[in-house]
Design an enzyme around this catalytic site. Structure first.
Site, PDB file in Angstrom:
ATOM      1  N   LYS A  49      -9.747   3.698   1.209  1.00 38.51           N
ATOM      2  CA  LYS A  49     -10.405   4.462   0.156  1.00 38.51           C
ATOM      3  C   LYS A  49     -11.805   4.930   0.557  1.00 38.51           C
ATOM      4  CE  LYS A  49      -6.674   3.683  -2.150  1.00 38.51           C
ATOM      5  NZ  LYS A  49      -6.058   2.563  -1.445  1.00 38.51           N
ATOM      6  N   TYR A 262       5.842  -3.208  -7.487  1.00 41.41           N
ATOM      7  CA  TYR A 262       4.474  -3.082  -6.988  1.00 41.41           C
ATOM      8  C   TYR A 262       3.728  -4.410  -7.115  1.00 41.41           C
ATOM      9  CZ  TYR A 262      -0.429  -1.844  -6.702  1.00 41.41           C
ATOM     10  OH  TYR A 262      -1.758  -1.817  -6.349  1.00 41.41           O
ATOM     11  N   TYR A 288       0.190  -3.812   0.224  1.00 45.24           N
ATOM     12  CA  TYR A 288       0.421  -2.545   0.928  1.00 45.24           C
ATOM     13  C   TYR A 288       0.816  -2.754   2.395  1.00 45.24           C
ATOM     14  CZ  TYR A 288      -1.991  -0.462  -3.077  1.00 45.24           C
ATOM     15  OH  TYR A 288      -2.353  -0.070  -4.343  1.00 45.24           O
TER      16      TYR A 288
HETATM   17  C1  LIG Z   1      -4.573   2.270  -1.774  1.00 40.65           C
HETATM   18  C2  LIG Z   1      -4.017   1.576  -0.593  1.00 40.65           C
HETATM   19  C3  LIG Z   1      -2.935   2.104   0.130  1.00 40.65           C
HETATM   20  C4  LIG Z   1      -2.192   3.335  -0.297  1.00 40.65           C
HETATM   21  O1  LIG Z   1      -2.892   4.505  -0.063  1.00 40.65           O
HETATM   22  P1  LIG Z   1      -2.590   5.767  -0.984  1.00 40.65           P
HETATM   23  O2  LIG Z   1      -3.496   6.796  -0.489  1.00 40.65           O
HETATM   24  O3  LIG Z   1      -2.848   5.313  -2.390  1.00 40.65           O
HETATM   25  O4  LIG Z   1      -1.149   6.111  -0.814  1.00 40.65           O
HETATM   26  C5  LIG Z   1      -2.510   1.450   1.266  1.00 40.65           C
HETATM   27  N1  LIG Z   1      -3.092   0.301   1.652  1.00 40.65           N
HETATM   28  C6  LIG Z   1      -4.118  -0.255   0.982  1.00 40.65           C
HETATM   29  C7  LIG Z   1      -4.663  -1.538   1.470  1.00 40.65           C
HETATM   30  C8  LIG Z   1      -4.617   0.365  -0.163  1.00 40.65           C
HETATM   31  O5  LIG Z   1      -5.624  -0.206  -0.827  1.00 40.65           O
END
Ligand SMILES: *Cc1c(COP(=O)(O)O)cnc(C)c1O
Length: 330
Positions: A49, A262, A288
């Site tokens: 992010k 999720y 993730y």
């Molecule tokens: C938000 C996030 C993702 C996913 O990325 P997007 O751009 O939302 O698809 C992947 N890994 C981590 C650790 C995240 O925080």
């Protein structure tokens, strides 16, 4: 407009390393595995992010905003990085945190990302699962305006065309590193949630005219839903950059590694986290990158890649959440 014409603030430690994974590549005996260390972007323990926030906050400052408003899951990495970026840029930060897990542990409630949100001075508004986020955001924004503030809304995950520019830039950086190391990238594997990372990478490859596949491993949505989400954001992002429209089926998604839903741990996720920690000393996360790596490992075992292919795993961060999910690992 070219990428460098958009306002951007420096938040990340760039370039992040592109590292070879010799132990894991040898152990699996298939493709050559690499990792793009976007868990090392520096801000607030790092993560994907941060790259998006460089452009989003650039836009917020141009619009003279004084407070950021965003939302996410209770253990959102996006919210943690936004809270830190706001502190660093002298902006307020108001966040809606949604309780999505049915039976959260005590650690989930108070540790990991949510602990850091509070340290960074964000004002946390807890909302129950299923809350209409757009309406809740609108009423918060209205309240802030009544108090004379100038709010800037950042969508969930920072995923809109401006946020995705962070990964257009990220793709350009990755391609530069690959060229410098004299390797041709065949496949890029990335966790796909709100889609800005995958869409931005695809737009970046198109901008640089670089041929490599980008496979998103979905962490919440079904394959067709996620595929459409990525493709739609890709179209809007290349449009913002005034590039020609992308190929119709540019967004490739695999949704086989989500498990129950999720943020709900899977056995394959636990195994992947343990394997990467034990063979390469790299920490993944439970929501993730653990699931995305479970996908990469399974696809490797199924010989989805060719022997000798260069496969890059984009490590998008999130390790802070390990502490909130410690129950999953005992
Ligand atoms: C938000 C996030 C993702 C996913 O990325 P997007 O751009 O939302 O698809 C992947 N890994 C981590 C650790 C995240 O925080």
């Amino acid at each position: 407009m070219g990428l460098d014409d958009f306002p951007r603030v420096d938040l990340a430690h760039l370039p992040t390393p592109l590292e070879h994974l010799p132990m894991l590549s040898k152990r699996l005996g298939g493709p050559n595995l690499w990792v793009k260390r976007d868990d090392c972007t520096g801000l607030a323990t790092g993560g994907n992010k941060t790259r998006k926030l460089e452009f989003l906050i650039g836009d917020a400052l141009r619009r003279k905003a004084d407070v950021l408003v965003t939302h996410g899951a209770w253990q959102s990495n996006h919210v943690r990085q936004t809270a830190a970026a706001a502190a660093r840029c002298g902006l307020g930060c108001e966040v809606l945190l949604e309780q999505r897990l049915p039976r959260p542990s005590d650690e989930y409630q108070v540790s990991g990302n949510v602990l850091l949100d509070r340290l960074f001075g964000a004002r946390v508004h807890a909302v129950p699962a299923g809350t209409e986020v757009a309406a809740a955001t609108a009423s918060l924004v209205e309240e802030l305006r009544r108090r004379g503030r100038s709010p800037y809304i950042i969508p969930g995950g920072g995923s809109n065309p401006i946020g995705a520019l962070g990964y257009v830039r990220g793709a350009r950086e990755l391609i530069g590193q690959a060229r410098h190391s004299n390797i041709a990238l065949d496949h890029i594997i990335v966790a796909s949630g709100t889609a800005g990372t995958q869409a931005g990478l695809l737009a970046g490859l198109q901008m640089c005219r670089y041929r490599a596949s980008v496979l998103g491993i979905a962490v919440g949505e079904r394959e067709t839903v996620q595929q459409r989400k990525v493709q739609a954001l890709l179209c809007r992002t290349v449009d913002l950059l005034q590039l020609s429209p992308p190929a119709a089926e540019a967004a490739q998604v695999n949704a086989d590694y989500i498990g129950e839903g999720y943020g709900i741990p899977t056995t394959a996720m636990r195994d992947a986290v343990a394997l990467l920690a034990g063979t390469e000393g790299i920490l993944l996360d439970p929501v993730y990158t653990g699931k995305a790596m479970a996908g990469l490992l399974d696809l490797t075992r199924r010989q989805w890649f060719r022997q000798g292919d260069n496969v890059v795993f984009v490590h998008t961060g999130g390790t802070t959440a390990l502490f909130a999910y410690c129950n999953a690992f005992y």
